[in-house]
Design an enzyme around this catalytic site. Structure first.
Site, PDB file in Angstrom:
ATOM      1  N   SER A 127      -0.229   3.080 -26.670  1.00 22.61           N
ATOM      2  CA  SER A 127       1.032   3.322 -27.313  1.00 22.61           C
ATOM      3  C   SER A 127       0.942   3.712 -28.786  1.00 22.61           C
ATOM      4  O   SER A 127       1.899   4.265 -29.332  1.00 22.61           O
ATOM      5  CB  SER A 127       1.900   2.064 -27.202  1.00 22.61           C
ATOM      6  N   LYS A 154       1.858   1.504 -37.825  1.00 21.22           N
ATOM      7  CA  LYS A 154       2.595   1.654 -36.552  1.00 21.22           C
ATOM      8  C   LYS A 154       3.974   1.012 -36.663  1.00 21.22           C
ATOM      9  O   LYS A 154       4.119  -0.064 -37.244  1.00 21.22           O
ATOM     10  CB  LYS A 154       1.789   1.002 -35.425  1.00 21.22           C
ATOM     11  N   SER A 193      -3.824  -0.074 -26.337  1.00 20.30           N
ATOM     12  CA  SER A 193      -3.061   0.839 -27.192  1.00 20.30           C
ATOM     13  C   SER A 193      -3.692   1.236 -28.519  1.00 20.30           C
ATOM     14  O   SER A 193      -3.158   2.098 -29.211  1.00 20.30           O
ATOM     15  CB  SER A 193      -1.686   0.257 -27.473  1.00 20.30           C
TER      16      SER A 193
HETATM   17  N1  GLN Z   1      -0.835   1.165 -21.672  1.00 18.67           N
HETATM   18  C1  GLN Z   1      -0.631  -0.235 -21.627  1.00 18.67           C
HETATM   19  C2  GLN Z   1       0.808  -0.543 -21.320  1.00 18.67           C
HETATM   20  O1  GLN Z   1       1.527   0.374 -21.117  1.00 18.67           O
HETATM   21  C3  GLN Z   1      -1.042  -0.876 -22.918  1.00 18.67           C
HETATM   22  C4  GLN Z   1      -0.035  -0.800 -23.981  1.00 18.67           C
HETATM   23  C5  GLN Z   1      -0.454  -1.538 -25.207  1.00 18.67           C
HETATM   24  O2  GLN Z   1      -1.614  -1.875 -25.377  1.00 18.67           O
HETATM   25  N2  GLN Z   1       0.500  -1.821 -26.065  1.00 18.67           N
HETATM   26  O3  GLN Z   1       1.214  -1.657 -21.295  1.00 18.67           O
END
Ligand code: GLN
Length: 486
Positions: free
Chosen positions: A164, A89, A188
């Site tokens: 994400s 990532k 994410s």
């Molecule tokens: N969807 C969550 C957010 O927008 C989690 C994102 C993540 O885990 N990096 O913060």
């Protein structure tokens, strides 16, 4: 664009697993260099549509693959991930490859070092193919917040892959990597794994080093693997886990043998189902998938029982106060001086800071910096930030209490199957609410994972979440393996 098109196009050979790569190398039927080259060929074909990879690290990958082939040719013992093609990532540092974190503000930034997790993968023989797309600074649940364009879900091209870590999940699902690294701050890893039909593991906070991770919310950020199946995920986790002198929050507890633990019998384990996770808003097909899994676990000799996590309904607001507060602080370092983009026209230092941030950050990141700065500001700190910290403690206690009664928990992973690209982009609150089943475990610091549990009538992947106690990845993975087999 039809369901399955990308998979048909990209899957020319039978999918590799870590075991199949290893057996192939040992028997001489697989060459690491050939395998890597085949992955790059498939990436060239599929990436224009899927948009998983933001950068390729071909020279580094091929050099490593050749070394592995030389080891195999000599008949030397092979390291755990020998020849396994992996993607990383783009929020993790990989020496010499651009790290953008999905943001324009990091354009042109080349980290001079490897994140600990990247170094560990390579030391274990993995072949690092490149960097994977994600929501900007890992903020999002659909990968639509990337400054480099959204990723498409390989299973259904008109759908989001989740976020994400959308690129990390989609790359494994589309056979463009055998495994990948993602990060999970509030879901994410687990949510995109569910949306793309692969396995994703959120290790306990402190189990895996965060050194070399571009921070979003430091008390919540975690690094973990995506893989095709639970056994592969356990194998990668075993390589990643363990203390790191470069990350003071990494734990010195010894790492369990996760792969060996998979063979322990399941019978007698107590599996909890939190009542609060089966309420309104849950898609009926996902509900029946969870029920089917619970029946299967019962049949396998587990004791399945209801548990209560009474503060669950506060998890989403608590998460969005704490995560944005930490982000507003972490992201202050992107000012045009040290990394990436700099607004060139600015006349003074003050306007340079302002214009760089204005140009470099996307709308969602700005929204969160504003929100985070607000909840930390004098006069509002007690009402929001401090209160959220207190509620975080209550949420953690809910889990500690429930884990006195059960050894693991099973819940839905997402309220709905993968939604359409564009469906929620203009409605941040509905996007935040979709994190309902992920953020409580993030706040509590416990481990969790998403395991594929069939598909909807329309062929969309369904994921089931398995949660485990702090540092009890071994039991969680064991339950995960059973869920996968149902
Ligand atoms: N969807 C969550 C957010 O927008 C989690 C994102 C993540 O885990 N990096 O913060």
């Amino acid at each position: 664009m039809t369901t399955g098109a990308a998979t048909d196009k990209t899957t020319t050979t039978k999918r590799a697993t870590i075991r199949s790569v290893r057996m192939g190398l040992e028997s001489g039927t697989v060459q690491a260099a050939t395998l890597a080259a085949e992955h790059y060929d498939r990436i060239a074909l599929a990436n224009p549509e899927l948009n998983c990879y933001l950068a390729l690290s071909r020279d580094r990958a091929m050099a490593q693959a050749e070394q592995i082939d030389a080891l195999a040719a000599k008949g030397d013992p092979l390291p755990t991930l020998a020849g396994v093609p992996v993607g990383v990532k783009d929020v993790l540092a990989m020496r010499g490859a651009p790290a953008t974190a999905g943001s324009k503000i990091l354009e042109g930034y080349l980290p001079p070092y490897d994140a600990t997790v990247v170094a560990r993968l390579e030391a274990a023989g993995a072949v690092l193919l490149g960097k994977l797309n994600c929501d900007e600074f890992a903020m999002g649940s659909s990968n639509e917040n990337s400054a480099y364009g959204p990723v498409r879900n390989p299973v259904a091209l008109d759908r989001v892959p989740g976020g994400s870590s959308g690129g990390s999940a989609a790359a494994v699902a589309a056979d463009l990597a055998v495994a990948s690294l993602g990060t999970d701050t509030g879901g994410s890893i687990r949510q995109p794994a569910a949306f793309c039909g692969v396995v994703g593991v959120l290790p306990t906070y402190g189990r895996v080093s965060r050194y070399g991770l571009i921070a979003f919310a430091s008390s919540l950020d975690r690094v973990g693997p995506f893989a095709t199946d639970v056994r592969d995920a356990a194998t990668v986790l075993e390589v990643l886990a363990g203390e790191d002198a470069a990350d003071a929050t990494s734990s010195d507890r010894p790492v369990d043998g996760y792969v060996a633990a998979l063979d322990r019998p399941l019978a007698g384990l107590r599996v909890g189902v939190p009542d609060e996770y089966l309420g309104e808003g849950l898609d009926p097909e996902i509900r029946s998938a969870v029920e089917r899994v619970l029946d299967g676990l019962r049949a396998a000799g587990c004791e399945v029982k209801g548990v209560s996590l009474p503060h669950t309904r506060y998890a989403v607001p608590t998460y969005y106060v704490l995560a944005t507060a930490e982000a507003s602080s972490n992201l202050s370092r992107f000012d045009g001086v040290r990394f990436g983009l700099r607004a060139e026209q600015a006349k003074t230092l003050g306007t340079m800071f302002r214009e760089t941030r204005e140009e470099g950050f996307g709308a969602e990141v700005k929204r969160r910096i504003l929100l985070g700065t607000y909840v930390l500001s004098a006069g509002y700190y007690d009402a929001y930030y401090r209160k959220a910290q207190q509620v975080r403690t209550l949420i953690t206690r809910d889990f500690l209490e429930a884990f006195r009664e059960v050894d693991a928990m099973v819940t839905p992973m997402t309220p709905t199957p993968p939604f359409r690209l564009g469906e929620k982009v203009d409605d941040p609150v509905s996007m935040y609410l979709a994190d309902i089943y992920t953020v409580a475990a993030s706040l509590a610091g416990i481990c969790g994972m998403s395991v594929p549990a069939g598909v909807t009538a329309a062929g969309l992947p369904i994921g089931v979440q398995v949660l485990g106690r702090h540092f009890d990845e071994a039991t969680m993975l064991r339950v995960g393996l059973a869920v996968e087999g149902l």
